[in-house]
Design a protein around this motif. Structure first.
Motif, PDB file in Angstrom:
ATOM      1  N   CYS A  43      90.229  69.291  35.264  1.00  0.00           N
ATOM      2  CA  CYS A  43      91.209  68.946  36.282  1.00  0.00           C
ATOM      3  C   CYS A  43      92.337  69.978  36.327  1.00  0.00           C
ATOM      4  O   CYS A  43      92.748  70.418  37.395  1.00  0.00           O
ATOM      5  CB  CYS A  43      91.769  67.550  36.026  1.00  0.00           C
ATOM      6  SG  CYS A  43      92.952  66.973  37.262  1.00  0.00           S
ATOM      7  N   GLU A  94      93.263  72.327  39.494  1.00  0.00           N
ATOM      8  CA  GLU A  94      94.602  72.256  40.075  1.00  0.00           C
ATOM      9  C   GLU A  94      95.359  73.579  39.923  1.00  0.00           C
ATOM     10  O   GLU A  94      96.436  73.755  40.486  1.00  0.00           O
ATOM     11  CB  GLU A  94      95.408  71.146  39.403  1.00  0.00           C
ATOM     12  CG  GLU A  94      94.853  69.747  39.603  1.00  0.00           C
ATOM     13  CD  GLU A  94      95.061  69.207  41.013  1.00  0.00           C
ATOM     14  OE1 GLU A  94      95.766  69.858  41.806  1.00  0.00           O
ATOM     15  OE2 GLU A  94      94.519  68.132  41.321  1.00  0.00           O
ATOM     16  N   CYS A 143      96.678  71.187  46.052  1.00  0.00           N
ATOM     17  CA  CYS A 143      96.490  71.492  44.636  1.00  0.00           C
ATOM     18  C   CYS A 143      97.866  71.666  43.994  1.00  0.00           C
ATOM     19  O   CYS A 143      98.839  72.073  44.647  1.00  0.00           O
ATOM     20  CB  CYS A 143      95.636  72.743  44.442  1.00  0.00           C
ATOM     21  SG  CYS A 143      96.405  74.285  44.939  1.00  0.00           S
ATOM     22  N   ARG A 167      95.097  63.805  37.184  1.00  0.00           N
ATOM     23  CA  ARG A 167      96.189  64.449  37.916  1.00  0.00           C
ATOM     24  C   ARG A 167      97.534  63.810  37.553  1.00  0.00           C
ATOM     25  O   ARG A 167      98.529  64.517  37.380  1.00  0.00           O
ATOM     26  CB  ARG A 167      95.928  64.361  39.412  1.00  0.00           C
ATOM     27  CG  ARG A 167      96.966  65.082  40.287  1.00  0.00           C
ATOM     28  CD  ARG A 167      96.594  64.948  41.748  1.00  0.00           C
ATOM     29  NE  ARG A 167      97.652  65.351  42.638  1.00  0.00           N
ATOM     30  CZ  ARG A 167      97.716  66.520  43.270  1.00  0.00           C
ATOM     31  NH1 ARG A 167      96.763  67.409  43.067  1.00  0.00           N
ATOM     32  NH2 ARG A 167      98.704  66.797  44.092  1.00  0.00           N
TER      33      ARG A 167
END
Length: 334
Positions: free
Chosen positions: A34, A38, A238, A6
Motif C-alpha cells: 500500500c 501510494e 494517491c 491507507r
C-alpha cells in the motif's frame, strides 16, 4: 485480507495515534504494498522514526518498511542523478526553463529530496517553439522525442531515455502550466519566472513559486481525476500528490493565501483549488485559513468550470469542448 492500510499510513505520516495492526503476517505485506502504491514508502520510514509510538511497532513491520525504503532509495537516487544531468545540459545550452511538480518540490518542500517519490521530470519552457528547440539538447543527453496522438492540442511533449528504476527516464517538456484546454487563462511564463524560486543546491535552476506550485498541484490532480481506471502512484488521489498539497498549504503565509485567491479568481480555477484543499483538510487534517474554502466556493460559482467535468472521461472531454472556443463553430473545430 481486509485491513485499512491507507488509514494506517495517514496516521503514521501525520503522527496521529496508529490504528491497531493485525497480528497476521500478511498484513505487513499489505501495508508495504500500500505504501508503495501510494508513493510514500520513504516518507513512511522517516515519519515512523519520529512517531510517538515508534517503539511499540512490531520489529517485523519496522524491518519490512526499512527494507522496502532501502530499495526505493536506490531508485530515487538514480532519478536525482539523472535530473542533475538534464539540468546541466539545459544550463550549458543557455535554455530558459522552470522545473514543475515533484521534480522541483523534492528539493525545497521536503526535508531531503529523495523523500518525494519522482517518476519523471517536468520542465516548463517559455513557448512551444522553445520547447521544440530543446530536442537536440535532450538528444545529446540520450533522449528521443516521443510521438503524440494529437500534437495540435498538446501543451507538452515527452522525451524518453532507456534506463532508471522504471525502465525509462521521462522528461515532459511543457509550454503551458497545464496540458488542458480548461486552464489557459493567466499563468504566463514571464509571471511564473518572476515569482519562481531557486532550488537548493542546484545553481541556476528554478522552480515554481509557492503559490503557483500549489495551483499546479491542485490542477494536476484535477486533470487526473477522470482517469478512474488508473491505479498506483499515478492516480489522482494517491497520497504522494495529496501530501504535496498538504505541505504546500502549510508553507503559505497570509499574503500568499490572498494572492492565491486572486490568482484563482483571475484564472477561473477556484473550483479545483477548493475541492483539492477540502480533500486534504478532510483526509490529512491540513490546517487552512478561516473562510478560505467559503471564499473559493463563492468565486467558483461565477466560473464556467464545474468539478463534475472531472468525474468521468466523457464529462471531461465535454468540458474541454465547451471551453475550447467562445462560439459553437470554433468548438467544433476543436
Amino acid at each position: 485480507m481486509t485491513f485499512p492500510c491507507r488509514n494506517w499510513l495517514i496516521a503514521a505520516l501525520t503522527h496521529k495515534p496508529l490504528p491497531p495492526f493485525p497480528e497476521a503476517m500478511e498484513a505487513i505485506g499489505c501495508l508495504v504494498q500500500c505504501a508503495s502504491e501510494e508513493g510514500v514508502t520513504l516518507l513512511l520510514e522517516q515519519a515512523l522514526a519520529g512517531h510517538p509510538e515508534f517503539k511499540s511497532i512490531a520489529p517485523d513491520l519496522r524491518q519490512a518498511i526499512e527494507q522496502a525504503a532501502r530499495i526505493e532509495l536506490l531508485g530515487q537516487l538514480s532519478m536525482l542523478r539523472e535530473q542533475q544531468q538534464v539540468f546541466a545540459a539545459l544550463l550549458d545550452a543557455g535554455t530558459p526553463f522552470l522545473v514543475m511538480k515533484g521534480g522541483a518540490l523534492a528539493h525545497w518542500l521536503y526535508p531531503m529530496p529523495h523523500l518525494r517519490l519522482v517518476t519523471d521530470l517536468d520542465l516548463l519552457l517559455p513557448d512551444r517553439d522553445a520547447a521544440m528547440a530543446l530536442e537536440p539538447v535532450l538528444a545529446n543527453a540520450g533522449y528521443s522525442m516521443r510521438p503524440m496522438t494529437d500534437d495540435r492540442l498538446a501543451k507538452e511533449h515527452p522525451f524518453h531515455k532507456p534506463g532508471g528504476p522504471y525502465g525509462t527516464f521521462v522528461v515532459d517538456v511543457h509550454w503551458r502550466l497545464f496540458n488542458s484546454q480548461m486552464f489557459q487563462l493567466g499563468f504566463d511564463y514571464d509571471v511564473l519566472k518572476h515569482e519562481s524560486m531557486p532550488l537548493p543546491n542546484l545553481p541556476g535552476v528554478y522552480g515554481l513559486g509557492s503559490v503557483h506550485a500549489l495551483i499546479n498541484a491542485c490542477g494536476h490532480r484535477a486533470l487526473n481525476l477522470p482517469y478512474t481506471y488508473v491505479h498506483g502512484v499515478q492516480r489522482a488521489n494517491c497520497l504522494r500528490w495529496l501530501w504535496d498539497i498538504h505541505l504546500l498549504a502549510g508553507r503559505l503565509d497570509d499574503a500568499q493565501w490572498r494572492t492565491l485567491k486572486h490568482r484563482a479568481r483571475d484564472s477561473r480555477v477556484s473550483a479545483i483549488l477548493q475541492e483539492a484543499l477540502r480533500k486534504v483538510q478532510d483526509e490529512l487534517g491540513t490546517v487552512l485559513p478561516a473562510g478560505l474554502l467559503a471564499d473559493l466556493d463563492t468565486q467558483a460559482r461565477s466560473e464556467e468550470m464545474d468539478m463534475s467535468w472531472f468525474s468521468s472521461w466523457p464529462r471531461y472531454q465535454w468540458g474541454q469542448f465547451l471551453v475550447s472556443d467562445p462560439n459553437w463553430v470554433g468548438r467544433f473545430r476543436w
